[in-house]
Design a protein around this motif. Structure first.
Motif, PDB file in Angstrom:
ATOM      1  N   UNK A  15      -4.873 -13.768  -3.022  1.00  0.00           N
ATOM      2  CA  UNK A  15      -4.875 -12.601  -2.146  1.00  0.00           C
ATOM      3  C   UNK A  15      -6.096 -11.725  -2.414  1.00  0.00           C
ATOM      4  N   UNK A  16      -6.496 -10.992  -1.384  1.00  0.00           N
ATOM      5  CA  UNK A  16      -7.761 -10.257  -1.391  1.00  0.00           C
ATOM      6  C   UNK A  16      -7.562  -8.808  -1.820  1.00  0.00           C
ATOM      7  N   UNK A  25      -0.152  -8.155   5.062  1.00  0.00           N
ATOM      8  CA  UNK A  25       0.753  -8.504   3.974  1.00  0.00           C
ATOM      9  C   UNK A  25       0.453  -9.891   3.424  1.00  0.00           C
ATOM     10  N   UNK A  26       0.056 -10.817   4.282  1.00  0.00           N
ATOM     11  CA  UNK A  26      -0.231 -12.195   3.871  1.00  0.00           C
ATOM     12  C   UNK A  26      -1.473 -12.295   3.005  1.00  0.00           C
ATOM     13  N   UNK A  27      -2.519 -11.523   3.369  1.00  0.00           N
ATOM     14  CA  UNK A  27      -3.823 -11.713   2.744  1.00  0.00           C
ATOM     15  C   UNK A  27      -4.188 -10.685   1.675  1.00  0.00           C
ATOM     16  N   UNK A  28      -3.579  -9.502   1.697  1.00  0.00           N
ATOM     17  CA  UNK A  28      -4.074  -8.402   0.863  1.00  0.00           C
ATOM     18  C   UNK A  28      -3.190  -8.194  -0.362  1.00  0.00           C
ATOM     19  N   UNK A  29      -3.843  -8.014  -1.487  1.00  0.00           N
ATOM     20  CA  UNK A  29      -3.176  -7.751  -2.763  1.00  0.00           C
ATOM     21  C   UNK A  29      -3.255  -6.267  -3.114  1.00  0.00           C
ATOM     22  N   UNK A  88       5.422  -4.051   1.151  1.00  0.00           N
ATOM     23  CA  UNK A  88       5.923  -4.167  -0.217  1.00  0.00           C
ATOM     24  C   UNK A  88       5.010  -5.108  -1.004  1.00  0.00           C
ATOM     25  N   UNK A  89       4.699  -4.718  -2.221  1.00  0.00           N
ATOM     26  CA  UNK A  89       3.881  -5.567  -3.080  1.00  0.00           C
ATOM     27  C   UNK A  89       2.396  -5.309  -3.010  1.00  0.00           C
ATOM     28  N   UNK A  90       1.932  -4.560  -1.993  1.00  0.00           N
ATOM     29  CA  UNK A  90       0.509  -4.233  -1.895  1.00  0.00           C
ATOM     30  C   UNK A  90       0.262  -2.898  -2.593  1.00  0.00           C
ATOM     31  N   UNK A  91      -0.633  -2.893  -3.551  1.00  0.00           N
ATOM     32  CA  UNK A  91      -0.942  -1.667  -4.293  1.00  0.00           C
ATOM     33  C   UNK A  91      -2.077  -0.905  -3.607  1.00  0.00           C
ATOM     34  N   UNK A  93       2.345   5.932  -1.035  1.00  0.00           N
ATOM     35  CA  UNK A  93       2.691   6.098  -2.444  1.00  0.00           C
ATOM     36  C   UNK A  93       1.621   5.382  -3.260  1.00  0.00           C
ATOM     37  N   UNK A  94       0.600   6.121  -3.631  1.00  0.00           N
ATOM     38  CA  UNK A  94      -0.545   5.518  -4.306  1.00  0.00           C
ATOM     39  C   UNK A  94      -0.203   5.129  -5.737  1.00  0.00           C
TER      40      UNK A  94
END
Length: 430
Positions: A165-166, A190-194, A334-337, A394-395
């Protein structure tokens, strides 16, 4: 400026252990070429220091097409394109890569250059784990061509790194482009970004700079270099037809600590009963549209012997209001920071004033030929910190750094935060 982790090559992280990084530029942060539709020959129109103003007027001046939503060149034989060289990094590195600029290191046009060097020094490899995304910043942040291009770039980075993931690092208006992509292509994001790291993004607008940009123009470079650069007036005539500018007007629904204002010292008509010959008129975010319309009603340019009217464009405003709704509909998967960096300790334009008690404005179109006076708030010199911090997410971390808007891209403190968030330091230690 490579950061502590990158001074010694033996300490570099293996490219195979790194998640890919995509750098996304902001307004004015991509090289733009003019391509002849017949010959396919190209010439750089942004940024080109020598004869910049002349070529910019011929090739970059544009008119908004409300049917397509795109800003289209007045020169019907050419089109504006962004070079894709060096995996997209060339267009956002040094904006004028000529020998003269490099020889004298004219830092004003060194854009992502230092950050690219830092990441390469830390083990990132161009085309495998490091990519860039430049785009036609005249256009809307939600226009299909820009969003489709971002999708392709994310997919390319994902596949080139073996399905990792990018991590996106966006600067300024580039954050709004990513925000539109998040809102309109949530599943793809959501698929590509971390992780998504934003730097100096005007989430709620840039009141002083953008209000004035529509009335008198925008000057990217000051001092000696400005003599070689596109003039403020030339930029003004371009920006009036740019949806991206309208999309960065101050958000009228945001709860500002203090509502941004445009003040005009007006000379009162003669022969009317009045107590004062001069008074101050003030316009908030919702009132300013009527001011723009009146001030720009006579605005026009001469192009190839033809007069082209350039009033305030209500079609673009309507589009921009729709874009603001797209911004507000964005939800982080969800899961992306998410990480936010904002500039501090620099006087940043907020309110803008035209005329004075001693030299008032008689007719509102006179504003367009008047230099502004600002009142300032804390920020990076371009975007108020209040706007950058108001992302609504929510950073994982939100950090203020004492640096200017462009200076954030080459700041050592910023680099240390990025290295930490990308977990480069931890991977070196292991």
């Amino acid at each position: 400026m490579l950061g502590d982790c990158c001074f010694r090559r033996r300490r570099r992280v293996s490219d195979e252990a790194l998640d890919p990084v995509l750098l996304v530029s902001g307004i004015g942060g991509s090289i733009l070429n003019s391509r002849d539709k017949k010959s396919k020959g190209e010439i750089r129109v942004w940024v080109w220091l020598f004869l910049a103003d002349l070529e910019f007027r011929k090739k970059a001046w544009s008119i908004y097409n409300p049917k397509s939503g795109y800003t289209e060149c007045l020169d019907k034989n050419s089109e504006v394109v962004v070079p894709e060289d060096d995996y997209g990094l060339y267009a956002i590195d040094i904006l004028d890569p000529s020998w003269f600029v490099k020889l004298f290191h004219l830092s004003e046009v060194y854009h992502f250059h230092d950050m690219i060097d830092m990441l390469v020094g830390c083990g990132y490899k161009k085309g495998t784990t490091l990519f860039g995304y430049g785009y036609d910043f005249r256009q809307s942040n939600r226009i299909d061509k820009a969003l489709d291009g971002l999708k392709v770039k994310l997919s390319t980075a994902y596949k080139a790194s073996g399905g990792r993931k990018v991590n996106i690092i966006s600067h300024s208006m580039g954050g709004l482009l990513v925000l539109c992509f998040l809102s309109l292509h949530h599943d793809v994001f959501s698929k590509y970004v971390n992780k998504w790291i934003t730097i100096a993004c005007p989430f709620q607008g840039a009141p002083g700079c953008i209000n004035d940009a529509l009335l008198t123009g925008l000057q990217f470079v000051h001092g000696f270099e400005s003599h070689f650069f596109v003039s403020r007036w030339t930029m003004h005539q371009l920006l009036i037809e740019c949806p991206s500018i309208y999309e960065m007007l101050p958000n009228p629904t945001f709860t500002w600590k203090k509502q941004p204002q445009i003040h005009v010292w007006r000379k009162q008509p003669e022969g009317e009963e009045k107590t004062l010959p001069v008074k101050v008129e003030s316009y908030g975010p919702n009132d300013s549209f009527a001011l723009f319309a009146e001030a720009l009603k006579n605005n026009k340019l001469n192009y190839n012997g033809n007069t082209v009217p350039l009033p305030f464009n209500f079609s673009i405003l309507k589009w921009a209001i729709g874009t603001r709704q797209v911004f507000e509909n964005a939800r982080l998967p969800d899961g992306v920071k998410f990480y936010n960096i904002y500039g501090t300790s620099h006087n940043t334009p907020f309110d803008v004033c035209y005329g004075s008690e001693a030299s008032p404005i008689k007719d509102l179109p006179q504003i367009c030929h008047t230099m502004p006076v600002y009142t300032y708030v804390d920020g990076d010199g371009t975007v108020p910190a209040e706007s950058v911090k108001a992302d609504g997410f929510a950073a994982t971390a939100r950090v203020g750094v004492c640096a200017s808007h462009r200076g954030l891209l080459c700041d050592k403190t910023v680099f240390k935060h990025i290295q930490q968030w990308l977990e480069i330091l931890q991977r070196i230690a292991s």
